[in-house]
Design a protein around this motif. Structure first.
Motif, short mmCIF file in Angstrom:
data_model
loop_
_atom_site.label_atom_id
_atom_site.label_comp_id
_atom_site.label_asym_id
_atom_site.label_seq_id
_atom_site.Cartn_x
_atom_site.Cartn_y
_atom_site.Cartn_z
N VAL A 79 3.34 40.92 21.31
CA VAL A 79 4.00 39.85 22.06
C VAL A 79 5.37 40.38 22.49
O VAL A 79 6.23 40.66 21.66
CB VAL A 79 4.18 38.58 21.19
N ASP A 80 5.54 40.55 23.78
CA ASP A 80 6.76 41.18 24.27
C ASP A 80 7.47 40.25 25.25
O ASP A 80 7.20 40.24 26.45
CB ASP A 80 6.40 42.51 24.96
N GLY A 81 8.34 39.43 24.72
CA GLY A 81 9.14 38.57 25.58
C GLY A 81 8.34 37.47 26.24
O GLY A 81 8.51 37.18 27.42
N VAL A 82 7.47 36.84 25.47
CA VAL A 82 6.67 35.75 26.00
C VAL A 82 7.26 34.43 25.51
O VAL A 82 7.61 34.30 24.34
CB VAL A 82 5.20 35.88 25.52
N ILE A 83 7.34 33.46 26.44
CA ILE A 83 7.81 32.14 26.00
C ILE A 83 6.65 31.43 25.34
O ILE A 83 5.65 31.10 25.99
CB ILE A 83 8.36 31.34 27.20
N GLN A 84 6.74 31.24 24.04
CA GLN A 84 5.67 30.55 23.33
C GLN A 84 6.24 29.90 22.07
O GLN A 84 7.34 30.20 21.65
CB GLN A 84 4.53 31.51 22.98
N ASP A 85 5.47 28.99 21.50
CA ASP A 85 5.93 28.28 20.31
C ASP A 85 5.64 29.11 19.06
O ASP A 85 4.68 29.86 19.02
CB ASP A 85 5.23 26.93 20.18
N VAL A 86 6.50 28.96 18.07
CA VAL A 86 6.24 29.54 16.76
C VAL A 86 6.21 28.37 15.78
O VAL A 86 7.16 27.58 15.73
CB VAL A 86 7.32 30.56 16.36
N CYS A 87 5.11 28.24 15.06
CA CYS A 87 4.96 27.08 14.16
C CYS A 87 4.94 27.53 12.71
O CYS A 87 4.38 28.58 12.36
CB CYS A 87 3.66 26.34 14.48
N ILE A 88 5.57 26.72 11.88
CA ILE A 88 5.75 27.09 10.47
C ILE A 88 5.30 25.93 9.60
O ILE A 88 5.69 24.78 9.82
CB ILE A 88 7.24 27.40 10.21
N ASP A 89 4.51 26.25 8.61
CA ASP A 89 4.11 25.23 7.65
C ASP A 89 3.93 25.91 6.29
O ASP A 89 3.31 26.96 6.20
CB ASP A 89 2.79 24.58 8.10
N GLY A 90 4.50 25.32 5.27
CA GLY A 90 4.34 25.85 3.92
C GLY A 90 4.88 27.25 3.75
O GLY A 90 4.35 28.04 2.97
N GLY A 91 5.92 27.56 4.50
CA GLY A 91 6.56 28.86 4.33
C GLY A 91 5.87 29.98 5.08
O GLY A 91 6.25 31.13 4.97
N ARG A 92 4.83 29.65 5.84
CA ARG A 92 4.12 30.68 6.59
C ARG A 92 3.98 30.29 8.05
O ARG A 92 4.12 29.13 8.41
CB ARG A 92 2.73 30.92 5.98
N ILE A 93 3.68 31.30 8.86
CA ILE A 93 3.43 31.04 10.27
C ILE A 93 2.02 30.47 10.42
O ILE A 93 1.07 31.00 9.82
CB ILE A 93 3.54 32.36 11.09
N VAL A 94 1.91 29.40 11.17
CA VAL A 94 0.59 28.83 11.44
C VAL A 94 0.36 28.81 12.95
O VAL A 94 1.29 28.99 13.74
CB VAL A 94 0.46 27.40 10.87
N SER A 95 -0.90 28.61 13.33
CA SER A 95 -1.22 28.75 14.76
C SER A 95 -0.68 27.58 15.56
O SER A 95 -0.19 27.75 16.67
CB SER A 95 -2.72 28.90 14.95
N GLN A 96 -0.78 26.37 15.03
CA GLN A 96 -0.18 25.26 15.76
C GLN A 96 0.17 24.13 14.82
O GLN A 96 -0.28 24.08 13.68
CB GLN A 96 -1.11 24.78 16.86
N LEU A 97 0.99 23.23 15.34
CA LEU A 97 1.53 22.15 14.51
C LEU A 97 1.85 21.02 15.48
O LEU A 97 2.45 21.24 16.53
CB LEU A 97 2.80 22.65 13.83
N ASP A 98 1.44 19.83 15.12
CA ASP A 98 1.68 18.73 16.06
C ASP A 98 2.91 17.92 15.69
O ASP A 98 3.49 17.23 16.51
CB ASP A 98 0.45 17.80 16.09
N ASP A 99 3.31 18.00 14.43
CA ASP A 99 4.50 17.25 14.05
C ASP A 99 5.52 18.21 13.45
O ASP A 99 5.45 19.41 13.68
CB ASP A 99 4.12 16.16 13.04
N GLY A 100 6.43 17.70 12.69
CA GLY A 100 7.43 18.55 12.06
C GLY A 100 8.68 18.63 12.89
O GLY A 100 8.75 18.15 14.02
N ARG A 101 9.69 19.23 12.33
CA ARG A 101 10.97 19.35 13.01
C ARG A 101 10.85 20.31 14.20
O ARG A 101 10.26 21.38 14.06
CB ARG A 101 12.02 19.86 12.03
N ARG A 102 11.44 19.93 15.31
CA ARG A 102 11.36 20.79 16.47
C ARG A 102 12.71 21.48 16.68
O ARG A 102 13.76 20.83 16.64
CB ARG A 102 11.01 19.95 17.69
N ILE A 103 12.67 22.80 16.82
CA ILE A 103 13.89 23.53 17.17
C ILE A 103 13.73 23.99 18.61
O ILE A 103 12.79 24.72 18.93
CB ILE A 103 14.10 24.75 16.25
#
Lengths: 550, 271
Positions: free
Chosen positions: A20-44
């Motif tokens: 992934v080289d300079g792509v605008i995309q979301d990074v989602c975190i759950d339980g201390g790990r990176i997950v593929s997607q997340l519908d809720d949670g705090r948004r930065i």
């Protein structure tokens, strides 16, 4: 805490391990790990910002007896150092060249680095090291055991008892609760106990009949490979800092053929010339040889002008450096395992030798083709403090700025370096490799250095524009460590406790009965008190063995 | 002029680096009274200990026995501090300019690592006057310290430039590891004067015991002494420089380092 659910949206993501080289995309975190997607949670909202995997330092000195000795040796620096005041969440501490334990964690995290590898631990002071690592908050840690001057191991290598040596190394690794094996000036520290050094790779070491540094290097590299340690032999070559050491370094690469290895702080091993007055950069030759050895990784060990404290197990070199500076010198003899020397040092841009050193670190970073094999370090605090890494990043990314700095050097120095001729500029993706993805891979830490699903949620979000000093990476807007936001809007807001990565290599338990009498004969402590109990580590994480795919 | 009268003697030494013209010059009366000082680990207000009169001035006067008040004039760059009484440790440490005058005694580390300005103590001073703090490469880098009476250990330890005048007698290790500058000892010193000195000048107007690593060079009257005498005369200190009344014996050392420093011992005619 680690259960935080966070969505980082709109940021420009650099995750070279996952292409992934300079792509605008979301990074989602759950339980201390990176997950593929997340519908809720705090948004930065990271729109217009840069998202990196958290930094990984492959070679630094942040804990243990030697560093503490260095802290004690430079009270004048502490008086001038940045102060961290005691607060409800934060412990008091000092920054500067040899930061205190808590401040070390705050400073690394404040810069966006989330994993550090303490590169030199003698077994005898491993307990001390683990205590200090425990008090180094936020970052995850690993440490490496000094082995190339351990007399029990060396005696076995000389006798050709490689298998028994492997069991001893395995036992010692577990006894010290470390992650890997470090070799410092193989044979040189042993010779230092006779007032000598080991300068020639193929000549017997002082005090031994036939054992040579080359045999120690290849022997230990083979042992580390056979023990399936995730990080290869971490080698500080012979003749560190000596003009003309290019030959030793290139010969060492030949000795290591057929094995994995990591060459530490290569800058200090890439000098050409016959003496101090003729010293010049040997980066071109070293980089060329290194490029031809895909079995090796390295780190820069770059030098920055200003104050530093040199700390190394390389006792004989430190005595020489002390004679050159005429200032302070500390020397430790760590019984039958290693030694240690401390010399406070100032790198001056008007000094020819220092100017060459400054250039060589950058030259190596620019001349080594594959960013996956060369990593950003200053061998903290030897070449400069880790919190000055952003200065090096700027020098790598901006060729005009770099050339401007080269032009400020004395003209005699400019003739001894090639830095001014190098036009390469690092891309953001390459910076992410040399500061995070590459060192994580070299350390064999599969959950570090990337933002793929399942990785540890160590994420650093930098502003897209440089600060007023021109540094892009000094003050991240957000740092997330293990899924917890530790830096927000540039302020340290939470202090978590990091983990310690350790390994347990396979060895024959009976080897303890071989070591015990030898130990009782020569050591000053009782054998029972020698190993570090696992309970002493507060958050150990036992890592699986086996070299990781490159 | 801001006047601070000590009304509450602190139980333990009070750290009061706010007693400095640079801090107070632009502050209102209220703001000065509220300035933070540290009593041990507790932070207190300046007016917990001092009665404050006046505001917004770079001239301060401290009244009362301030022997337990530390860091008066720390890192000051301008203005004037008059202490009517004694002063505590670290008086004028890191000072860069301005003047401090103490009518009584001052404690250790007077003018430590200072780089400019004038400190005059009418009474005695403690140890490490104009010295380098522990671990530092150099002590006082410029400026002048005048001591009316005696000084403690390690006067001018590792000093690099500047002048220290002790009208009375100094204790051991005056000029220890000195790298430059001038120390004048009105009534000599105790043992090991100039030990490890690399450069610089120590002038003693009184015979002193010398280390065996100092070698006698000559007897003469250096021209620079006249310049110093003229300057110090304006500050009220008489440095003899008249060849009718005597000459200086010059000793070089410390050969143990080895160093190129000098100790000049005044030798009046007729001796």
């Amino acid at each position: 805490m680690a259960s935080d659910r966070i969505r980082i949206t709109g940021g420009t993501v650099y995750d070279p391990a996952n292409d992934v080289d300079g792509v605008i995309q979301d990074v989602c975190i759950d339980g201390g790990r990176i997950v593929s997607q997340l519908d809720d949670g705090r948004r930065i909202d990271a729109s217009g910002m840069i998202v990196f995997p958290g930094g990984v330092d492959v070679h630094t000195h942040v804990a243990g007896a030697a560093l503490n000795f260095a802290r004690g040796l430079v009270p004048e620096n502490h008086r001038m150092a940045r102060k961290f005041l005691h607060g409800p969440e934060r412990r008091a501490g000092l920054g500067g060249m040899t930061p205190t334990t808590f401040a070390t964690g705050y400073l690394y995290a404040g810069m966006g680095w989330t994993t550090v590898n303490e590169a030199a631990v003698p077994i005898l002071s491993a307990k001390h090291t683990h205590e200090e690592l425990h008090d180094t908050p936020i970052v995850d840690k690993s440490c490496l055991l000094l082995m190339a001057n351990n007399e029990i191991v060396l005696d076995l290598l000389e006798a050709g008892e490689v298998e028994r040596a492997r069991h001893v190394v395995g036992w010692l690794t577990w006894a010290a609760k470390v992650y890997g094996i470090k070799a410092v000036n193989p044979g040189g520290v042993v010779a230092w106990k006779w007032g000598k050094n080991a300068r020639a790779l193929h000549e017997p070491i002082e005090g031994y009949r036939s054992l040579t540094p080359a045999q120690i290097i290849s022997g230990l590299a083979a042992i580390v490979d056979d023990l399936d340690l995730p990080h290869p032999l971490h080698l500080h070559c012979n003749n560190l800092g000596m003009p003309g050491n290019v030959a030793t370094t290139i010969e060492t690469m030949k000795v290591l053929e057929g094995h994995r290895a990591h060459l530490a702080h290569l800058q200090f091993h890439a000098y050409d010339g016959e003496g101090w007055d003729t010293m010049r950069s040997g980066a071109t030759a070293v980089a060329e040889a290194f490029n031809a050895h895909p079995n090796l990784t390295t780190d820069a060990g770059a030098v920055l002008f200003g104050d530093a404290v040199t700390i190394t197990a390389d006792g004989p070199w430190q005595h020489l450096l002390y004679q050159l500076t005429g200032r302070k010198w500390g020397n430790l003899d760590v019984e039958n395992e290693t030694g240690c020397g401390i010399v406070p040092y100032v790198y001056k841009d008007r000094n020819l030798v220092n100017a060459v050193q400054w250039a060589v670190g950058l030259e190596l970073l620019l001349l080594i083709d594959d960013p996956w094999r060369v990593f950003l370090t200053t061998d903290h605090p030897n070449g400069g403090c880790f919190w000055r890494y952003p200065e090096i990043v700027q020098l790598l990314m901006d060729v005009e700025f770099r050339k401007e700095q080269v032009r400020k050097l004395p003209s005699a120095a400019q003739q001894r370096i090639v830095l001014g001729d190098l036009g390469r500029q690092y891309t953001l993706s390459e910076i992410a490799i040399i500061t995070s993805a590459g060192p994580a891979r070299a350390l064999g830490l599969q959950q570090k250095g990337h933002l793929g699903v399942g990785a540890d949620a160590d994420v650093t979000i930098y502003p897209a524009k440089p600060d007023e000093k021109g540094f892009l990476f000094s003050y991240p807007r957000y740092v997330i460590k293990g899924g917890e936001i530790v830096v927000e809007e540039g302020d340290l807001i939470a202090v978590s406790e990091g983990r310690e990565f350790i390994v347990r290599p396979a060895y024959d338990d009976q080897i303890e009965e071989y070591i015990r009498p030898l130990f009782q004969q020569v050591y000053t402590m009782s054998f029972e008190n020698y190993p570090v109990e696992i309970e002493r580590l507060r958050r150990p994480e036992l890592m699986t063995l086996g070299p990781k795919p490159a | 002029m801001i006047t601070l009268t000590l009304v509450e003697q602190p139980v333990v030494p009070l750290e009061a680096e706010v007693l400095c013209p640079d801090v107070m010059a632009s502050l209102s009366h209220e703001a000065i009274r509220a300035l933070p000082v540290c009593l041990g680990k507790r932070q207190r207000r300046l007016d917990d200990f001092f009665r404050v009169e006046g505001e917004a001035s770079d001239e301060l006067e401290i009244r009362g026995d301030a022997a337990k008040i530390k860091w008066i004039g720390r890192a000051m760059t301008r203005g004037r501090i008059v202490v009517n009484g004694n002063a505590g440790m670290h008086l004028g440490a890191y000072m860069r300019g301005g003047a401090i005058e103490v009518s009584g005694n001052a404690s250790d580390w007077v003018g430590a690592e200072m780089s400019g300005g004038l400190i005059r103590v009418r009474g005695n001073v403690g140890g490490q006057t104009g010295a380098a703090y522990r671990g530092s490469v150099s002590g006082m880098r410029d400026g002048t310290i005048l001591v009316g009476r005696d000084a403690g250990l390690e006067v001018g330890m590792r000093m690099k430039r500047g002048t220290i005048v002790v009208s009375g007698r100094a204790r051991d290790f005056a000029g220890l590891q000195m790298k430059g500058g001038t120390i004048i000892l009105g009534r000599g010193a105790e043992l090991r004067t100039g030990a490890w000195m690399v450069r610089g000048t120590i002038i003693s107007l009184h015979p002193i015991p010398l280390l065996p690593t100092f070698a006698y060079a000559c007897a003469y009257l250096p021209a620079f002494v006249r310049l110093y005498a003229r300057h110090l005369g304006t500050l009220g200190f008489t440095l003899p420089c008249d060849e009718v009344s005597g000459v200086y014996a010059r000793y070089t050392g410390d050969a143990a380092v080895p160093g190129k420093g000098e100790i000049l011992v005044w030798n009046p005619r007729g001796n």
